[in-house]
Design a protein around this motif. Structure first.
Motif, PDB file in Angstrom:
ATOM      1  N   SER A   1       0.832  -1.195   0.000  1.00 28.04           N
ATOM      2  CA  SER A   1       0.000   0.000   0.000  1.00 28.04           C
ATOM      3  C   SER A   1       0.869   1.249   0.000  1.00 28.04           C
ATOM      4  CB  SER A   1      -0.953   0.003   1.198  1.00 28.04           C
ATOM      5  OG  SER A   1      -0.259   0.301   2.375  1.00 28.04           O
TER       6      SER A   1
ATOM      7  N   ASP B   1       0.330   5.338  -1.450  1.00 26.43           N
ATOM      8  CA  ASP B   1       0.195   6.058  -0.186  1.00 26.43           C
ATOM      9  C   ASP B   1       0.514   7.532  -0.420  1.00 26.43           C
ATOM     10  OD1 ASP B   1       0.284   5.270   3.013  1.00 26.43           O
ATOM     11  OD2 ASP B   1       1.137   7.206   2.478  1.00 26.43           O
TER      12      ASP B   1
ATOM     13  N   SER C   1      -2.481   0.028   7.733  1.00 26.46           N
ATOM     14  CA  SER C   1      -3.471  -0.071   6.670  1.00 26.46           C
ATOM     15  C   SER C   1      -4.845  -0.435   7.233  1.00 26.46           C
ATOM     16  CB  SER C   1      -3.060  -1.130   5.644  1.00 26.46           C
ATOM     17  OG  SER C   1      -1.773  -0.890   5.197  1.00 26.46           O
TER      18      SER C   1
END
Ligand SMILES: Nc1ncnc2c1ncn2[C@@H]1O[C@H](COP(=O)(O)OS(=O)(=O)O)[C@@H](OP(=O)(O)O)[C@H]1O
Length: 383
Positions: free
Chosen positions: A75, A80, A335
């Motif tokens: 991620s 991000d 996350s």
């Protein structure tokens, strides 16, 4: 005419359906089940091969450690938007290492968490593994410098057990038994490097001994009725031996009511004695001594100190730490997923006779004083 239009419409609908099905099939092949890029699934991954189940705060085991770390890494690597992450993550270096990539190597550790047993070393490792510049060894504990049969396998065997890492990643190993080993300090200096950084966590030695008692009972059952000198313990390997009875009180006191200072339950807590051996071999500034209380109650502070000490970019932020009422400890939140340590950490301690607690406190007092003098600082349990 109408019939023809209908026919074309039917064909078009069919084509669209086929197209959608093709797209779905393609996504299934190229992505994991959770719509994550396929490298997240763990097939090529050399990091942490053991499988510790992580749980969310409601106790549902939902994902393995590998997957959490990697989906988190993905991620960040993917989209991000937080500026603090972007400032230090070199996106090329952020991909998981693989044996197919030439820059990825198995390095000897540049830093070692040497202990102390039951002082939070597992939590330190568990959280620090998420730092993108850190590659922990795959096996939880190597015991290379303290167990002769392992040491006999040689330093290249040890190196082969380290995770693959990028050139800018730090390889770290943790074996809490090194702290009490008489040969580990010189072994690390001579076989790895005199520049190896050393991390030590210390906890109230009385609480540590109770925690250790529970852990040894759990792993060894009550089979350690008599002091056991394992075959691995021949000189110069002088790890403390354990004497575990059916109660904590009987384990730490002999029949005369004297403290069995040779018993691992007690001996490991003689921090100043053990630390002196490390200070004889490594310069003071190369040893980070952390109060376990800081890790337990203010993990962000603890990890900032660790990051500074290891010259890592600041990665951990307040939102990464989530206090779980169910566990009674901080867990990691990445996350949107919460992952806590397993049930072997944070066991309920038995009620111990207050007179035994007082006796142990008095016993440790001079050692704690020495510890303060040695390091020029105080610790949370020392009044
Ligand atoms: N966040 C978090 N979650 C769980 N546990 C935490 C945490 N922070 C510190 N601790 C303390 O860690 C203690 C276990 O220490 P270790 O991990 O060093 O144990 S071991 O030697 O690796 O078995 C464990 O000891 P016990 O409570 O006695 O089980 C905990 O007090």
């Amino acid at each position: 005419m109408v019939a023809r239009i209908r026919l074309v419409a039917v064909f078009c609908t069919f084509d669209v359906l086929v197209f959608v099905l093709c797209i779905l099939a393609f996504r299934t092949v190229t992505h994991g089940r959770n719509n994550k890029p396929s490298f997240v699934s763990g097939a090529n991954l050399q990091q942490s091969i053991y499988d510790i189940s992580l749980s969310n705060d409601t106790g549902n085991h939902f994902v393995t450690e590998n997957k959490t770390i990697l989906s988190f890494h993905a991620s960040v690597y993917g989209n991000d938007s937080s500026t603090s992450m972007k400032t230090f993550i070199n996106r090329t270096d952020y991909r998981p290492c693989s044996w197919k990539i030439t820059e990825c190597r198995r390095k000897l550790p540049q830093a070692i968490v040497i202990g102390v047993k039951k002082c939070g070393t597992g939590t330190l490792r568990y959280f620090l593994k998420f730092h993108p510049q850190v590659a922990f060894n795959a096996d939880e504990e190597m015991h290379y410098f303290n167990i002769p049969s392992r040491h006999a396998k040689g330093i290249q065997w040890y190196r082969r057990h380290m995770s693959l890492s990028w050139p800018n990643q730090l390889t770290i190993e943790k074996t809490p038994r090194y702290f009490v080993s008489s040969v580990a300090p010189t072994g690390i200096r001579d076989e790895i490097s005199p520049k190896t950084k050393i991390i030590v966590l210390l906890r109230d030695p009385v609480k540590r001994s109770i925690s250790d008692y529970l852990a040894v009972r759990k792993t060894e059952g009550l089979t350690l009725q008599n002091p056991v000198n394992s075959s691995n313990q021949l000189p110069p390997y002088t790890d403390p031996i354990y004497d575990i009875k059916s109660s904590f009180e009987n384990s730490v006191l002999d029949l005369n009511g004297d403290i069995k200072s040779w018993n691992g339950l007690i001996n490991i807590g003689l921090y100043s004695n053990h630390l002196r051996r490390w200070l004889d071999v490594f310069p003071r500034q190369q040893i980070l001594v952390l109060d376990s209380d800081t890790l337990t109650h203010d993990p962000l502070k603890a990890f900032r100190l660790i990051e500074q000490f290891l010259d890592l970019s600041p990665f951990f932020r307040p939102e990464h730490f989530y206090f779980s009422k169910r566990k009674g400890f901080y867990c990691l939140k990445m996350s949107g997923k919460v992952s806590c340590q397993g049930s072997s950490k944070g066991r309920t301690h038995p009620t111990v006779d207050q007179s035994v607690i007082d006796k142990l406190k008095a016993f440790y007092e001079p050692y704690d004083k020495e510890l303060m003098e040695l390091l020029g600082r105080n610790f949370s349990w020392i009044s």
